[in-house]
Design an enzyme around this catalytic site. Structure first.
Site, PDB file in Angstrom:
ATOM      1  N   PRO A 109       0.820  -1.225   0.000  1.00  0.00           N
ATOM      2  CA  PRO A 109       0.000   0.000   0.000  1.00  0.00           C
ATOM      3  C   PRO A 109       0.843   1.260   0.000  1.00  0.00           C
ATOM      4  CG  PRO A 109      -0.969  -1.620   1.462  1.00  0.00           C
ATOM      5  CD  PRO A 109       0.341  -2.201   0.977  1.00  0.00           C
ATOM      6  N   CYS A 110       0.521   2.170  -0.942  1.00  0.00           N
ATOM      7  CA  CYS A 110       1.361   3.351  -1.139  1.00  0.00           C
ATOM      8  C   CYS A 110       0.916   4.550  -0.302  1.00  0.00           C
ATOM      9  CB  CYS A 110       1.372   3.745  -2.624  1.00  0.00           C
ATOM     10  SG  CYS A 110      -0.234   4.271  -3.263  1.00  0.00           S
ATOM     11  N   GLN A 111      -0.251   4.451   0.363  1.00  0.00           N
ATOM     12  CA  GLN A 111      -0.740   5.597   1.121  1.00  0.00           C
ATOM     13  C   GLN A 111       0.252   6.111   2.164  1.00  0.00           C
ATOM     14  OE1 GLN A 111      -2.434   2.861   0.485  1.00  0.00           O
ATOM     15  NE2 GLN A 111      -4.548   3.301  -0.124  1.00  0.00           N
TER      16      GLN A 111
END
Length: 339
Positions: A89-91
């Site tokens: 996940p890049c958040q």
């Protein structure tokens, strides 16, 4: 259909024929896996979002499991898993988020490193936002060091999807681990445009529900004035699109993806148009509400970019195979191979 979309429809059909299995962690709706299946690999995916799992299983040859992953998770032992891929996940690292990095509960890198440690694939690959090279570069360095300590050569590079046949400017960091040799795909001179992808639909006012209201137009005008936009941020037929994101697809924001019609009105994109700009084939069906579909599309790796990378990973995989055969023939201890 456009000529370009027909090309994508044929090129990206799964052609599973290789003995190696690709394990896709944080698989989303399968954009990355689709590229690997199109070059011949079977995939196994793991994903938490129900609609994304259903989309994956409706379109790909492999199987995606609706499963929460954690360090120590028992992956299928009977499978010939030689390649691990994924998009943690890049958040935690996105410039649009809080940028908590490793302090963010959504950080998936410990899970990815653990999978590599225990499964010892011949090749692995992860992708993430280019912004991880900014204030979180120290964390990327830590990740790379951990993977190098497992005996891999680790290389990374920021690729822009527009340089590889995708009609969209989209930068992603691609990191590859191997023990042989890897070459990133060569940059292509020709840049695909919005019209090549959606020229057959972009001037249609349908559906009317997506036509911007006068209030929305006023809101956008204020935003563009304050942000000193030289040109309105509409999609232009003779250029690649701006980066497709969940935010500018699903939300009626000042930065929304939109097209200008012949009569001067503007409308938001349909999910099918957004999918084409991401290079999903027209036969690829998405599950869930329109908002859920937009989120799947915006979060995905463009399948065409995945395909170009997968071709290079496939070359590396076969180099790994030949290296191992050479070691066995010469009776060289395996420890010498684990650089």
């Amino acid at each position: 259909m456009t000529e370009y979309s027909q090309y994508i429809d044929g090129l990206l059909k799964p052609k599973v024929q290789e003995p190696a299995v690709v394990l896709d962690l944080f698989a989303g709706c399968g954009g990355l896996s689709l590229g690997f299946e199109a070059v011949g690999f079977r995939t196994i995916g793991f994903e938490m979002v129900d609609e994304a799992v259903d989309t994956y299983n409706r379109n790909l040859k492999g199987k995606c499991y609706n499963q929460f992953l954690e360090v120590g998770f028992n992956y299928p032992e009977e499978e010939n898993i030689d390649i691990i891929i994924g998009g943690p996940p890049c958040q935690p690292f996105s410039r649009f988020g809080n940028q908590k990095g490793m302090e963010d509960a959504r950080d998936g890198f410990p899970i990815f490193i653990d999978a590599v440690r225990r499964l010892q694939p011949k090749v692995f690959l992860f992708e993430n936002v280019a912004n991880i090279l900014g204030r979180h570069k120290w964390y990327l360095d830590l990740i790379v060091q951990e993977l190098q300590n497992l005996g891999y050569i680790v290389e990374y590079k920021v690729l822009n999807a527009v340089d590889y046949g995708v009609p969209q400017r989209r930068e992603r960091l691609i990191c590859v681990g191997h023990r042989a040799s890897f070459h990133f795909p060569a940059i292509e001179r020709e840049k695909r445009t919005v019209a090549e992808a959606i020229g057959d639909t972009m001037l249609s006012p349908e559906p009317e529900s997506k036509i911007l209201t006068s209030r929305q137009d006023e809101y956008i005008a204020v935003y563009e004035k304050k942000s000193h936009c030289v040109n309105p941020r509409d999609l232009y037929p003779d250029r690649p699109a701006r980066t497709i994101t969940c935010r500018n697809l699903a939300g009626a924001t000042s930065d929304m993806q939109r097209v200008r019609l012949a009569d001067g009105r503007r409308r938001r994109l349909t999910y099918r148009e957004a999918a084409r700009l991401q290079t999903f084939p027209d036969w690829f069906e998405f599950s869930g509400t329109e908002t859920k579909q937009f989120y799947q599309i915006g979060n995905a790796v463009p399948p065409l970019l995945a395909y170009k990378i997968a071709q290079q990973v496939k070359n590396t995989y076969y180099l790994e195979q030949k290296s191992e055969e050479y070691i066995l023939q010469r009776n060289i201890p395996n420890s010498l191979f684990a650089i």
